[in-house]
Design an enzyme around this catalytic site. Structure first.
Site, PDB file in Angstrom:
ATOM      1  N   LYS A   1      41.315 105.065 -69.627  1.00 21.92           N
ATOM      2  CA  LYS A   1      41.337 104.819 -68.146  1.00 21.92           C
ATOM      3  C   LYS A   1      41.939 105.996 -67.298  1.00 21.92           C
ATOM      4  CE  LYS A   1      42.255  99.787 -68.928  1.00 21.92           C
ATOM      5  NZ  LYS A   1      43.179  98.592 -68.840  1.00 21.92           N
TER       6      LYS A   1
ATOM      7  N   GLU B   1      43.389  95.419 -79.264  1.00 20.42           N
ATOM      8  CA  GLU B   1      43.734  96.230 -78.207  1.00 20.42           C
ATOM      9  C   GLU B   1      45.307  95.994 -77.899  1.00 20.42           C
ATOM     10  OE1 GLU B   1      41.095  96.333 -75.134  1.00 20.42           O
ATOM     11  OE2 GLU B   1      42.476  97.315 -73.684  1.00 20.42           O
TER      12      GLU B   1
ATOM     13  N   ASN C   1      47.252  92.975 -74.216  1.00 22.16           N
ATOM     14  CA  ASN C   1      47.913  93.213 -73.092  1.00 22.16           C
ATOM     15  C   ASN C   1      49.549  93.322 -73.429  1.00 22.16           C
ATOM     16  OD1 ASN C   1      45.360  92.222 -71.145  1.00 22.16           O
ATOM     17  ND2 ASN C   1      46.171  94.482 -70.937  1.00 22.16           N
TER      18      ASN C   1
ATOM     19  N   SER D   1      34.865  91.803 -70.417  1.00 21.20           N
ATOM     20  CA  SER D   1      36.199  91.248 -70.665  1.00 21.20           C
ATOM     21  C   SER D   1      36.334  90.010 -70.310  1.00 21.20           C
ATOM     22  CB  SER D   1      37.247  92.154 -69.893  1.00 21.20           C
ATOM     23  OG  SER D   1      38.658  91.868 -70.204  1.00 21.20           O
TER      24      SER D   1
ATOM     25  N   GLY E   1      38.541  99.134 -67.966  1.00 22.44           N
ATOM     26  CA  GLY E   1      38.293  98.950 -66.518  1.00 22.44           C
ATOM     27  C   GLY E   1      39.383  98.174 -66.014  1.00 22.44           C
TER      28      GLY E   1
ATOM     29  N   LYS F   1      34.666  91.227 -74.988  1.00 19.01           N
ATOM     30  CA  LYS F   1      36.139  91.527 -75.251  1.00 19.01           C
ATOM     31  C   LYS F   1      36.863  89.903 -74.928  1.00 19.01           C
ATOM     32  CE  LYS F   1      39.635  94.007 -72.873  1.00 19.01           C
ATOM     33  NZ  LYS F   1      40.030  95.201 -72.349  1.00 19.01           N
ATOM     34  N   LEU F   2      37.781  89.501 -75.674  1.00 12.50           N
ATOM     35  CA  LEU F   2      38.507  88.082 -75.465  1.00 12.50           C
ATOM     36  C   LEU F   2      39.898  88.759 -75.202  1.00 12.50           C
ATOM     37  CD1 LEU F   2      37.238  85.718 -78.049  1.00 12.50           C
ATOM     38  CD2 LEU F   2      36.261  86.318 -75.893  1.00 12.50           C
ATOM     39  N   LYS F   3      40.273  88.182 -73.950  1.00 10.27           N
ATOM     40  CA  LYS F   3      41.820  88.203 -73.761  1.00 10.27           C
ATOM     41  C   LYS F   3      42.404  87.290 -74.633  1.00 10.27           C
ATOM     42  CE  LYS F   3      42.224  91.477 -70.373  1.00 10.27           C
ATOM     43  NZ  LYS F   3      42.833  92.696 -70.751  1.00 10.27           N
TER      44      LYS F   3
ATOM     45  N   ASP G   1      41.868  91.731 -76.691  1.00 10.78           N
ATOM     46  CA  ASP G   1      42.849  92.523 -76.011  1.00 10.78           C
ATOM     47  C   ASP G   1      44.337  91.631 -75.710  1.00 10.78           C
ATOM     48  OD1 ASP G   1      44.551  94.270 -74.233  1.00 10.78           O
ATOM     49  OD2 ASP G   1      43.034  94.572 -72.782  1.00 10.78           O
TER      50      ASP G   1
ATOM     51  N   ASP H   1      45.875 100.893 -75.283  1.00 11.56           N
ATOM     52  CA  ASP H   1      45.546 101.094 -73.813  1.00 11.56           C
ATOM     53  C   ASP H   1      47.045 101.367 -73.214  1.00 11.56           C
ATOM     54  OD1 ASP H   1      45.064 100.432 -71.100  1.00 11.56           O
ATOM     55  OD2 ASP H   1      44.541  98.557 -71.316  1.00 11.56           O
TER      56      ASP H   1
HETATM   57  C1  NPQ Z   1      42.814  96.068 -69.795  1.00 14.92           C
HETATM   58  N1  NPQ Z   1      41.153  95.365 -67.911  1.00 14.92           N
HETATM   59  O1  NPQ Z   1      42.048  96.200 -70.441  1.00 14.92           O
HETATM   60  C2  NPQ Z   1      42.500  95.623 -68.302  1.00 14.92           C
HETATM   61  C3  NPQ Z   1      43.800  94.699 -67.788  1.00 14.92           C
HETATM   62  C4  NPQ Z   1      43.610  94.336 -66.254  1.00 14.92           C
HETATM   63  C5  NPQ Z   1      38.956  94.600 -67.863  1.00 14.92           C
HETATM   64  O2  NPQ Z   1      40.149  93.648 -69.123  1.00 14.92           O
HETATM   65  C6  NPQ Z   1      44.164  93.668 -61.325  1.00 14.92           C
HETATM   66  C7  NPQ Z   1      44.377  95.344 -61.604  1.00 14.92           C
HETATM   67  C8  NPQ Z   1      44.011  93.277 -62.224  1.00 14.92           C
HETATM   68  C9  NPQ Z   1      44.491  95.553 -62.739  1.00 14.92           C
HETATM   69  C10 NPQ Z   1      43.413  92.655 -64.504  1.00 14.92           C
HETATM   70  C11 NPQ Z   1      40.253  94.355 -68.372  1.00 14.92           C
HETATM   71  C12 NPQ Z   1      43.918  93.564 -63.612  1.00 14.92           C
HETATM   72  C13 NPQ Z   1      43.990  94.772 -63.947  1.00 14.92           C
HETATM   73  C14 NPQ Z   1      43.520  92.995 -66.018  1.00 14.92           C
HETATM   74  C15 NPQ Z   1      43.863  95.033 -65.323  1.00 14.92           C
HETATM   75  O3  NPQ Z   1      43.936  95.434 -70.171  1.00 14.92           O
HETATM   76 MG    MG Z   2      43.733  96.528 -72.245  1.00 15.03          MG
END
Ligand code: NPQ
Ligand code: MG
Length: 373
Positions: free
Chosen positions: A261, A212, A189, A134, A289, A160-162, A187, A237
């Site tokens: 998750k 995502e 969020n 990610s 993750g 995976k690009l945020k 992703d 997610d």
């Molecule tokens: C997701 N993870 O899929 C998350 C978001 C995420 C690897 O992109 C601290 C605790 C920092 C939880 C950063 C990835 C975090 C966190 C990102 C969850 O949306």
């Molecule tokens: Mg996510």
């Protein structure tokens, strides 16, 4: 198996680089760890809650509080098995990440006691799992391209690009133009609105595996409507906090793929139910993750070896996040991570190093001692 005590501790681990998402920037991880002490031996659990309630409503202080005052007391001094944990905690609403950590510690103790690995327990069908990475929001497109190039050189099998409004079509275009064939996904969020449907449909041209969680977690129906405009498969997610929500979201047409998750859904046993439900509906899943240490990573890698985890997960190597892990590190080999084979989680914790990075600890149980408040 009698639960005699639960040791809790908070550790501070700096990240190798800042990790930016649409909800904020992370520069270190403050992790709550649990040790379940039973008459059959000990087990480790990791709570994935972050420092702030900006991914979900949970955060590390809330998890610690609810564990101390509401969850652990419901199990202490009782006969427990992992499958009895969620039922015993049902009266407490929400707090899935806190519940998951406790169930995980009990499951690890139980499996270690009977010499069975997490992988065996989940019915793993692979000895190693494909690893994705990610990539956080970067300061510029050149920096993004160089970061992605470095991960591909390391062997990661999926990028995976945020994304967020203002950092979406152009960065995705740049990565797709430079890395023609790489499996790519994005992703958000929860950063978009249904009114952004036409804009998000511009991502269709880049042959993404999935998009995502574009919309807020409670907007299940809006995701189904978005899918009428956006051709790229939608993956949920944040919205999926139980097998019930997974079943409803699939039936409503809100998603064609699910990110699992274990922490978000209240534990590995509920996560397994979601895996099985999705398999029966023809919906692929992949392992998410939460910047886990080697403890959480071990359980996630084992679960990702189940048959319907057909897409690479955010199960990256330890050095993606940490200079030094608290277990033996998970190392990328040909773009994959090995599923641990030892009893329980199959990793050992470096307790000396752990002590050196612990900033709080407390124990519940054993002869009425409550050394935490
Ligand atoms: C997701 N993870 O899929 C998350 C978001 C995420 C690897 O992109 C601290 C605790 C920092 C939880 C950063 C990835 C975090 C966190 C990102 C969850 O949306
Ligand atoms: Mg996510």
């Amino acid at each position: 198996m009698k639960l005699q005590a639960v040791e809790l501790r908070r550790i501070r681990l700096p990240l190798v680089a800042p990790f930016e998402t649409s909800f904020g920037v992370q520069t270190e991880r403050d992790v709550l760890l649990l040790k379940a002490v039973t008459d059959a031996g000990d087990g480790w659990g990791e709570c994935v809650a972050g420092e702030e309630p900006n991914y979900s409503s949970e955060y590390v202080e809330s998890a610690q509080h609810v564990l101390i005052h509401h969850l652990v007391p419901r199990l202490l001094e009782r006969d427990v098995t992992a499958d009895a944990v969620a039922p015993a905690l049902r009266a407490v609403h929400g707090h899935n990440m806190a519940k998951a950590a406790l169930e995980m510690a009990v499951l690890d103790a139980e499996l270690r006691a009977r010499g069975e690995s997490f992988g065996q327990f989940f019915g793993a069908v692979r000895a190693e799992v494909d690893s994705g990475v990610s990539v956080g929001i970067q300061p510029s497109i050149p920096e993004l391209l160089s970061t992605v190039g470095d991960y591909l050189d390391e062997g990661y099998r999926r990028i995976k690009l945020k994304i967020k409004p203002g950092w979406d079509v152009e960065p995705v275009r740049a990565v797709r133009e430079q890395f023609r064939d790489v499996p790519l996904q994005v992703d958000a969020n929860t950063a978009y609105k249904l009114a952004d449907a036409e804009h998000l449909a511009e991502l269709d041209q880049f042959d993404l595996l999935l998009i995502e969680q574009p919309l807020p977690e409670e907007e299940i129906l809006a995701h189904a409507k978005l899918a009428q405009t956006v051709r790229t498969p939608i993956c949920l997610d944040e919205s999926i906090t139980s097998a019930q929500w997974a079943a409803d979201a699939i039936e409503l047409g809100a998603c064609r793929i699910i990110n699992i998750k274990p922490g978000r859904v209240g534990g590995y046993l509920e996560a397994r139910r979601i895996h099985d439900l999705c398999a029966s509906r023809g919906v692929p899943v992949w392992m998410g993750g939460m910047l886990e240490t080697g403890i959480g990573r071990a359980g996630n890698v084992a679960m990702a070896a189940m048959p319907n985890f057909t897409l690479p997960g955010d199960t990256s190597a330890s050095d993606r996040y940490f200079h030094r892990d608290i277990t033996q590190p998970f190392v990328l080999r040909d773009g994959r991570l090995a599923v641990p084979t030892g009893p329980g989680l199959g990793v050992s914790v470096d307790e000396e190093y752990l002590d050196s990075i612990t900033h709080w600890e407390g124990t519940l149980g054993r002869a009425g001692t409550r050394s935490v408040s």
